[in-house]
Design a protein around this motif. Structure first.
Motif, mmCIF file in Angstrom:
data_model
loop_
_atom_site.group_PDB
_atom_site.id
_atom_site.type_symbol
_atom_site.label_atom_id
_atom_site.label_comp_id
_atom_site.label_asym_id
_atom_site.label_seq_id
_atom_site.Cartn_x
_atom_site.Cartn_y
_atom_site.Cartn_z
ATOM 1 N N ILE A 32 0.863 -1.171 0.000
ATOM 2 C CA ILE A 32 0.000 0.000 0.000
ATOM 3 C C ILE A 32 0.903 1.226 0.000
ATOM 4 O O ILE A 32 1.597 1.497 0.976
ATOM 5 N N SER A 42 -5.288 4.989 2.765
ATOM 6 C CA SER A 42 -4.455 3.835 3.100
ATOM 7 C C SER A 42 -5.082 3.035 4.234
ATOM 8 O O SER A 42 -5.146 1.803 4.191
ATOM 9 N N ARG A 43 -5.581 3.738 5.231
ATOM 10 C CA ARG A 43 -6.238 3.076 6.366
ATOM 11 C C ARG A 43 -7.508 2.348 5.907
ATOM 12 O O ARG A 43 -7.791 1.242 6.353
ATOM 13 N N SER A 46 -6.457 -0.826 4.132
ATOM 14 C CA SER A 46 -6.006 -1.806 5.126
ATOM 15 C C SER A 46 -7.181 -2.424 5.872
ATOM 16 O O SER A 46 -7.238 -3.646 6.057
ATOM 17 N N LEU A 60 0.278 -7.090 4.742
ATOM 18 C CA LEU A 60 0.121 -5.762 4.163
ATOM 19 C C LEU A 60 1.395 -4.987 4.449
ATOM 20 O O LEU A 60 1.844 -4.919 5.597
ATOM 21 N N GLN A 62 2.987 -1.333 4.119
ATOM 22 C CA GLN A 62 2.728 0.088 3.876
ATOM 23 C C GLN A 62 4.036 0.766 3.483
ATOM 24 O O GLN A 62 5.008 0.723 4.239
ATOM 25 N N LEU A 64 5.461 4.403 2.665
ATOM 26 C CA LEU A 64 5.156 5.837 2.767
ATOM 27 C C LEU A 64 6.078 6.625 1.851
ATOM 28 O O LEU A 64 7.292 6.667 2.085
ATOM 29 N N TYR A 85 2.683 4.566 13.644
ATOM 30 C CA TYR A 85 2.929 3.125 13.760
ATOM 31 C C TYR A 85 2.389 2.600 15.096
ATOM 32 O O TYR A 85 1.712 1.572 15.146
ATOM 33 N N LEU A 113 5.538 -0.911 8.276
ATOM 34 C CA LEU A 113 5.474 0.489 7.876
ATOM 35 C C LEU A 113 6.865 0.920 7.429
ATOM 36 O O LEU A 113 7.793 0.986 8.245
ATOM 37 N N ALA A 134 -3.884 6.972 -2.452
ATOM 38 C CA ALA A 134 -3.186 5.736 -2.086
ATOM 39 C C ALA A 134 -3.399 4.690 -3.179
ATOM 40 O O ALA A 134 -4.454 4.653 -3.831
ATOM 41 N N ALA A 136 -2.896 0.452 -3.896
ATOM 42 C CA ALA A 136 -2.597 -0.893 -3.399
ATOM 43 C C ALA A 136 -2.135 -1.742 -4.580
ATOM 44 O O ALA A 136 -2.747 -1.703 -5.653
#
Length: 166
Positions: A32, A42-43, A46, A60, A62, A64, A85, A113, A134, A136
């Motif tokens: 992501i 993003s949240r 998820s 998953l 992430q 950034l 995090y 993360l 975002a 995925a």
């Protein structure tokens, strides 16, 4: 259309240890990619994926994208990323407990993360603008990109990819 291999990469987890895409070989994973302004998307991605698959079923990762951040602000951003995090790790631990599942001692194995300070990993996937929307990316166990999802509906789009191949 043939499947495209996902570029391998190694980034340092917000907790300091290196994480490579190749560490997950043999397992389907979802990357992501997000930035500051797409954190809520993003949240949502998820959350949608976690409702369908447990952390032990579908990792998953992430990423950034922080390349646009001026270097002098990276120290402040690092603190904010560490705080985010901790919040996500607590939320995931609470959800695992509520589901009667074991909570790992090292949450960094479940909440992955990875700050991409120079944006090279993000661009290696041919992505841009993830700070606004975002994205995925589903990667199969052989390291091939299976498809993409974007924005708040990215999680549903990725789940659709899985149902097509089932």
């Amino acid at each position: 259309m043939s499947a495209q291999p996902a570029p391998n990469f190694t980034l340092n987890h917000v907790k300091g240890h290196p994480v490579s895409l190749s560490d997950f070989r043999g397992r389907t994973v979802v990357l992501i990619f997000a930035g500051r302004d797409s954190a809520e998307q993003s949240r949502q991605i998820s959350t949608t994926l976690r409702q369908a698959y447990g952390a032990d079923q579908l990792p998953l990762i992430q990423v950034l994208d922080l390349h646009a951040l001026p270097k002098m602000l990276q120290g402040i951003a690092k603190g904010q990323v560490e705080k985010a995090y901790q919040e996500v790790a607590q939320e995931v631990a609470t959800n695992l407990q509520a589901a009667g599942r074991p909570v790992p001692a090292d949450m960094s194995q479940v909440v992955v993360l990875l700050p991409d300070w120079d944006g090279k990993v993000t661009s290696s996937f041919g992505l841009s603008g993830v700070d606004k929307q975002a994205v995925a990316v589903a990667v199969d166990g052989n390291g091939y990109i299976r498809g993409y999802g974007a924005g708040a509906q990215g999680g549903e789009q990725v789940l659709g990819l899985f149902s097509q191949s089932a």
